[in-house]
Design a protein around this motif. Structure first.
Motif, PDB file in Angstrom:
ATOM      1  N   PHE A 106     -31.144  -0.511   0.793  1.00 47.23           N
ATOM      2  CA  PHE A 106     -31.006   0.571  -0.176  1.00 47.23           C
ATOM      3  C   PHE A 106     -32.050   0.444  -1.275  1.00 47.23           C
ATOM      4  O   PHE A 106     -32.458  -0.659  -1.645  1.00 47.23           O
ATOM      5  CB  PHE A 106     -29.615   0.533  -0.807  1.00 47.23           C
ATOM      6  N   ALA A 147     -27.750  -2.137  -3.704  1.00 49.84           N
ATOM      7  CA  ALA A 147     -26.360  -2.013  -3.251  1.00 49.84           C
ATOM      8  C   ALA A 147     -25.794  -3.354  -2.815  1.00 49.84           C
ATOM      9  O   ALA A 147     -25.138  -3.463  -1.789  1.00 49.84           O
ATOM     10  CB  ALA A 147     -26.250  -0.992  -2.109  1.00 49.84           C
ATOM     11  N   LEU A 148     -26.017  -4.373  -3.630  1.00 48.08           N
ATOM     12  CA  LEU A 148     -25.430  -5.679  -3.322  1.00 48.08           C
ATOM     13  C   LEU A 148     -23.977  -5.703  -3.789  1.00 48.08           C
ATOM     14  O   LEU A 148     -23.595  -4.977  -4.701  1.00 48.08           O
ATOM     15  CB  LEU A 148     -26.216  -6.784  -4.026  1.00 48.08           C
ATOM     16  N   TYR A 149     -23.184  -6.544  -3.135  1.00 47.52           N
ATOM     17  CA  TYR A 149     -21.780  -6.676  -3.530  1.00 47.52           C
ATOM     18  C   TYR A 149     -21.729  -7.563  -4.769  1.00 47.52           C
ATOM     19  O   TYR A 149     -21.918  -8.778  -4.681  1.00 47.52           O
ATOM     20  CB  TYR A 149     -20.971  -7.273  -2.399  1.00 47.52           C
ATOM     21  N   SER A 150     -21.437  -6.942  -5.915  1.00 50.85           N
ATOM     22  CA  SER A 150     -21.609  -7.648  -7.190  1.00 50.85           C
ATOM     23  C   SER A 150     -20.610  -8.788  -7.380  1.00 50.85           C
ATOM     24  O   SER A 150     -20.865  -9.698  -8.149  1.00 50.85           O
ATOM     25  CB  SER A 150     -21.478  -6.652  -8.345  1.00 50.85           C
ATOM     26  N   HIS A 151     -19.478  -8.734  -6.681  1.00 54.51           N
ATOM     27  CA  HIS A 151     -18.460  -9.760  -6.897  1.00 54.51           C
ATOM     28  C   HIS A 151     -18.637 -10.961  -5.971  1.00 54.51           C
ATOM     29  O   HIS A 151     -17.824 -11.867  -5.979  1.00 54.51           O
ATOM     30  CB  HIS A 151     -17.072  -9.165  -6.712  1.00 54.51           C
ATOM     31  N   MET A 152     -19.674 -10.931  -5.139  1.00 53.68           N
ATOM     32  CA  MET A 152     -19.885 -12.040  -4.206  1.00 53.68           C
ATOM     33  C   MET A 152     -21.158 -12.797  -4.575  1.00 53.68           C
ATOM     34  O   MET A 152     -22.061 -12.242  -5.187  1.00 53.68           O
ATOM     35  CB  MET A 152     -20.056 -11.518  -2.778  1.00 53.68           C
ATOM     36  N   PHE A 204     -22.090 -11.236   4.784  1.00 56.84           N
ATOM     37  CA  PHE A 204     -21.111 -10.161   4.943  1.00 56.84           C
ATOM     38  C   PHE A 204     -21.173  -9.445   6.300  1.00 56.84           C
ATOM     39  O   PHE A 204     -20.142  -9.307   6.967  1.00 56.84           O
ATOM     40  CB  PHE A 204     -21.266  -9.162   3.794  1.00 56.84           C
ATOM     41  N   PRO A 205     -22.364  -9.009   6.736  1.00 53.64           N
ATOM     42  CA  PRO A 205     -22.404  -8.308   8.027  1.00 53.64           C
ATOM     43  C   PRO A 205     -21.928  -9.188   9.185  1.00 53.64           C
ATOM     44  O   PRO A 205     -21.337  -8.681  10.138  1.00 53.64           O
ATOM     45  CB  PRO A 205     -23.877  -7.949   8.212  1.00 53.64           C
ATOM     46  N   ARG A 218     -19.700 -11.793   8.903  1.00 58.07           N
ATOM     47  CA  ARG A 218     -18.247 -11.919   8.739  1.00 58.07           C
ATOM     48  C   ARG A 218     -17.552 -10.682   9.271  1.00 58.07           C
ATOM     49  O   ARG A 218     -16.539 -10.777   9.956  1.00 58.07           O
ATOM     50  CB  ARG A 218     -17.880 -12.050   7.252  1.00 58.07           C
ATOM     51  N   ALA A 219     -18.116  -9.519   8.886  1.00 55.62           N
ATOM     52  CA  ALA A 219     -17.465  -8.258   9.248  1.00 55.62           C
ATOM     53  C   ALA A 219     -17.347  -8.118  10.755  1.00 55.62           C
ATOM     54  O   ALA A 219     -16.394  -7.532  11.253  1.00 55.62           O
ATOM     55  CB  ALA A 219     -18.243  -7.078   8.665  1.00 55.62           C
ATOM     56  N   ARG A 227     -24.635 -15.163  -8.336  1.00 58.68           N
ATOM     57  CA  ARG A 227     -24.266 -13.785  -8.073  1.00 58.68           C
ATOM     58  C   ARG A 227     -25.446 -12.873  -8.343  1.00 58.68           C
ATOM     59  O   ARG A 227     -26.268 -13.168  -9.207  1.00 58.68           O
ATOM     60  CB  ARG A 227     -23.107 -13.389  -8.999  1.00 58.68           C
ATOM     61  N   ARG A 232     -29.819  -9.606   3.754  1.00 61.69           N
ATOM     62  CA  ARG A 232     -28.583  -9.073   4.320  1.00 61.69           C
ATOM     63  C   ARG A 232     -28.885  -8.152   5.507  1.00 61.69           C
ATOM     64  O   ARG A 232     -28.118  -8.106   6.473  1.00 61.69           O
ATOM     65  CB  ARG A 232     -27.798  -8.313   3.238  1.00 61.69           C
ATOM     66  N   TYR A 275     -21.879   3.211  -3.338  1.00 64.93           N
ATOM     67  CA  TYR A 275     -22.871   2.534  -2.508  1.00 64.93           C
ATOM     68  C   TYR A 275     -22.339   1.237  -1.912  1.00 64.93           C
ATOM     69  O   TYR A 275     -22.815   0.802  -0.875  1.00 64.93           O
ATOM     70  CB  TYR A 275     -24.188   2.332  -3.255  1.00 64.93           C
ATOM     71  N   LEU A 276     -21.336   0.646  -2.546  1.00 67.66           N
ATOM     72  CA  LEU A 276     -20.759  -0.565  -1.947  1.00 67.66           C
ATOM     73  C   LEU A 276     -20.079  -0.219  -0.633  1.00 67.66           C
ATOM     74  O   LEU A 276     -20.189  -0.949   0.357  1.00 67.66           O
ATOM     75  CB  LEU A 276     -19.748  -1.204  -2.895  1.00 67.66           C
ATOM     76  N   ASP A 312     -22.870  -2.380   7.230  1.00 59.46           N
ATOM     77  CA  ASP A 312     -22.626  -3.749   7.687  1.00 59.46           C
ATOM     78  C   ASP A 312     -21.484  -3.829   8.703  1.00 59.46           C
ATOM     79  O   ASP A 312     -21.030  -4.925   9.041  1.00 59.46           O
ATOM     80  CB  ASP A 312     -22.326  -4.660   6.484  1.00 59.46           C
ATOM     81  N   PHE A 363     -10.962  -4.993   6.369  1.00 61.66           N
ATOM     82  CA  PHE A 363     -11.958  -5.930   5.861  1.00 61.66           C
ATOM     83  C   PHE A 363     -12.552  -5.404   4.545  1.00 61.66           C
ATOM     84  O   PHE A 363     -12.711  -6.142   3.577  1.00 61.66           O
ATOM     85  CB  PHE A 363     -13.063  -6.109   6.909  1.00 61.66           C
ATOM     86  N   GLN A 376     -12.958  -5.984  -6.370  1.00 64.39           N
ATOM     87  CA  GLN A 376     -13.583  -5.145  -7.389  1.00 64.39           C
ATOM     88  C   GLN A 376     -12.572  -4.651  -8.423  1.00 64.39           C
ATOM     89  O   GLN A 376     -12.901  -4.503  -9.592  1.00 64.39           O
ATOM     90  CB  GLN A 376     -14.294  -3.942  -6.734  1.00 64.39           C
TER      91      GLN A 376
END
Ligand SMILES: Nc1ncnc2c1ncn2[C@@H]1O[C@H](COP(=O)(O)OP(=O)(O)O)[C@@H](O)[C@H]1O
Ligand SMILES: [Mg+2]
Lengths: 362, 300
Positions: free
Chosen positions: A81, A85-90, A98-99, A101-102, A130, A146, B193-194, B201, B207, B216
């Motif tokens: 992106f 668009a990173l996952y801010s809480h990870m 993440f991909p 794991r998913a 982070r 990622r 966007y998340l 992904d 999940f 979040q």
């Protein structure tokens, strides 16, 4: 691995076209750059390919399979992106994993792959932090990691180097190109930077005003622009474009200059223009200075660019053309200077249709 | 010569600042700070507001009395039980409602407004009309849950076990909307966007919920838990409106007991001040735990 095919794909937001009906084929393993000014529909096109945006009409095929209405997760693509668009809480490590794991991969396997891609992008030291506290460049590398950690059928990248500073951008440019050569994965890369496009693309698709202007190799769009927009947009500075009136093999440029059209172009100009206005186009490096040159001009300004200098020449009153000159030549402002245009590199455009004229085989 | 500015404009910035701040400071000191320290002092004395005897210093005796009396421990147990159950139910229901309401559907606006109504009512009014609804002979609650025979129907406010649940139900009814509101704020603050990145992904919906949505909104959920826990530990008005602490002392929360000590019978101001301080310390301790957790979630 995928061949991506767009057939009459279009996108409207309300009444306005973000993308007018377009056809495009991206061959398996190609590195295709979507190039165009901001707001021309590049992101929208890429999002339609990814499935994040639905098409208003048209068909998208991956390997001849219709994916037009498939969810992004069913298309096996990676998307980088524009704003990360990173996952801010990870942590960065969790982001990259993440991909994997998913899709339920094994812990040890995940660790191995994350380690490999982190090494490749030189972000091992960031894995524990982070993304929020990182610089734009570091975040972008994590976002790239990622995308690269998986082996998707296609990579879609939306201005992935936009946030980086100039120096690092060059490194990353080479890095992405090398990754592409190694993995040989189909890649669609969006940028508004034509230098980046020229440097990276196997093929460049130039867009403007929601439409494709030209699709071709970097050399094609550089040397044989299909229309005035591409001629101006590609190259820095763009192609010199001078309008004059054509008649019987000669073009009158302003009051003082007559340009003799090369023999092999005459047939083309005679048939398409006949008598009338035509645009002469030539790149700065097509200028050949000589005392006997047929075009006279005066020096307006002179920029030194390290290995060469760029002369700004006033060919017609208030119409400046750029010419590449030897660094060691001395020119004073206002000096008269004569030159010719390399007959191999001159191009002609019809000012009414804005299209390039084609040489007619004799 | 420069004309001197008019008299009114000679007020310096500093004075203007004082002008705005001082009234608030004075009120704060008079209404909060002074009573806070005065009651701390009183908690170490033997004193009753209705007697004309001056407070007599007794050290920790009030605290000792409270902490060694099993009846007080029962109030703490009731309050604790009440707090854990109401907060847990409110979080589940409130967050669940938020997940439903977040999906815009026809009429979701009006439904949201309706859900929020209980929160806006006065707790005493709510307590009183629920008491009517729980009434064994003409209350609507038993009718609605299918007990049409008065003789076999449960007596909500008469049974020691059911009475606490009766209050819990009302509190959950009243305050789940608050949790929903905070959760909605948290959910709508998650950037689209998340979810787009997660779709790319190839994450499944469960999940995504577990790895993106939940973490979040977690900070806001924890804030909701904090607010509701503090409120539940202080629970007074609903209890007074519905059961008045009964039957017996089955629903007598710490605050109700505090009220009885302070304003009924002996008007034991010293003892009730000590009880108030114990409640305060418990609340501060629990809040601190939550806030520490909250910071951990925020910073990782
Ligand atoms: N979600 C949207 N709603 C309305 N208009 C949009 C939306 N997304 C993009 N557009 C419009 O579509 C056009 C193309 O946008 P975009 O694809 O983002 O351009 P680019 O990526 O080339 O800068 C712009 O005029 C933009 O305003
Ligand atoms: Mg864009």
């Amino acid at each position: 691995m995928a061949t991506i095919e767009l057939k009459q794909v279009e996108k409207r937001f309300g009444e306005a076209y973000a993308v007018k009906p377009m056809d495009m084929t991206i061959n398996n393993g190609d590195f295709v750059v979507l190039l165009g000014p901001s707001g021309c529909g590049k992101t929208t096109t890429l999002r339609m390919i990814s499935g994040l945006e639905s098409v208003s009409s048209g068909i998208i095929n991956f390997n001849d399979k219709d994916v037009t209405w498939l969810h992004p997760s069913e298309r096996d693509i990676a998307f980088v992106f524009q704003f990360f668009a990173l996952y801010s809480h990870m942590t960065c490590r969790e982001n990259i994993a993440f991909p994997l794991r998913a899709s339920g991969e094994e812990g040890a396997e995940i660790d191995r792959k994350v380690k490999r891609v982190a090494e490749m992008l030189r972000i091992e030291h960031l894995l524990k932090s982070r993304p929020g506290g990182l610089s734009g460049g570091d975040q972008q590398r994590v976002a790239l990691a990622r995308a690269l950690v998986r082996k998707p059928a296609a990579f879609l990248m939306d201005e992935p180097l936009g946030a980086l500073d100039a120096e690092f951008r060059e490194t990353m440019r080479a890095e992405i190109k090398r990754l592409h050569l190694e993995q040989n994965a189909t890649t669609v890369y969006v940028t508004h930077d034509q230098i980046e496009a020229m440097a990276m693309g196997d093929k460049i698709v130039v867009m403007s005003a929601a439409e494709i202007q030209q699709a071709g190799t970097p050399l094609e769009v550089y040397y044989d622009p299909a229309n005035l927009f591409v001629a101006r947009f590609i190259g820095s500075p763009g192609m010199n474009l001078v309008e004059g009136s054509y008649s019987e093999g000669k073009i009158k440029l302003g009051d003082a200059n007559i340009y003799c059209v090369p023999q092999d172009w005459r047939a083309s100009l005679d048939t398409t223009i006949g008598t009338g206005e035509v645009v002469v186009g030539f790149r700065p490096e097509a200028v050949q200075f000589s005392a006997q040159g047929q075009l006279g001009s005066s020096v307006y300004a002179n920029d030194l660019h390290g290995s060469y200098s760029m002369l700004h020449l006033e060919l017609i009153k208030d119409n400046i053309v750029n010419a590449r000159a030897d660094r060691r030549d001395r020119h004073q402002m206002g000096d008269s200077i004569k030159f010719d245009i390399d007959p191999e590199q001159v191009r002609f455009f019809d000012p009414k249709t804005e299209k390039a004229l084609q040489k007619v085989a004799l | 010569m420069i004309k001197s500015p008019s008299k009114r404009r000679q007020l310096s910035d500093r004075n203007i600042i004082l002008l705005f701040i001082l009234p608030t400071m004075i009120i704060l000191v008079l209404m909060n700070i002074y009573p806070l320290f005065y009651s701390l002092y009183l908690s170490f004395t033997d004193y009753s507001v209705i007697s004309s005897v001056a407070p007599k210093w007794v050290g920790f005796q009030n605290y000792q009395t409270i902490l060694s009396d099993t009846r007080f421990w029962k109030h703490f147990a009731i309050t604790g039980q009440y707090t854990i159950i109401t907060v847990a139910l409110q979080m589940l229901i409130g967050f669940g409602l938020a997940l439903l309401i977040k999906e815009k559907f026809w009429g979701s606006g009006i439904i949201t407004t309706l859900i929020l109504v209980p929160m806006m009512l006065s707790p005493v009014v709510v307590g009183l009309f629920w008491r009517l609804m729980y009434h064994p002979s003409y209350g609507i609650v038993n009718y609605l849950i299918g007990f049409r025979n008065i003789n076999t129907a449960p007596e909500w406010l008469g049974s020691p076990t059911l009475a606490l649940w009766a209050i819990i139900i009302v509190d959950v009814w009243m305050w789940s909307p608050f949790v929903m509101l905070l959760s909605l704020a948290g959910l709508s603050a998650i950037p689209d966007y998340l979810y787009e990145a997660a779709a790319i992904d190839r994450a499944g919906s469960w999940f995504i919920f577990r790895r993106i949505t939940l973490p979040q909104v977690m900070p806001l959920l924890l804030i909701a838990v904090l607010f509701r826990t503090i409120e539940a530990l202080k629970q007074f008005d609903l209890v007074m409106g519905i059961t008045g602490g009964g039957p017996g002392d089955a629903t007598e929360t710490v605050s109700v007991r505090l009220y009885r000590e302070a304003f009924q019978g002996q008007f034991d101001t010293g003892l009730s001040s000590a009880l108030a301080y114990i409640v305060l310390i418990v609340i501060i301790a629990i809040s601190n735990l939550y806030i520490r957790q909250l910071n951990k979630v925020r910073e990782g």
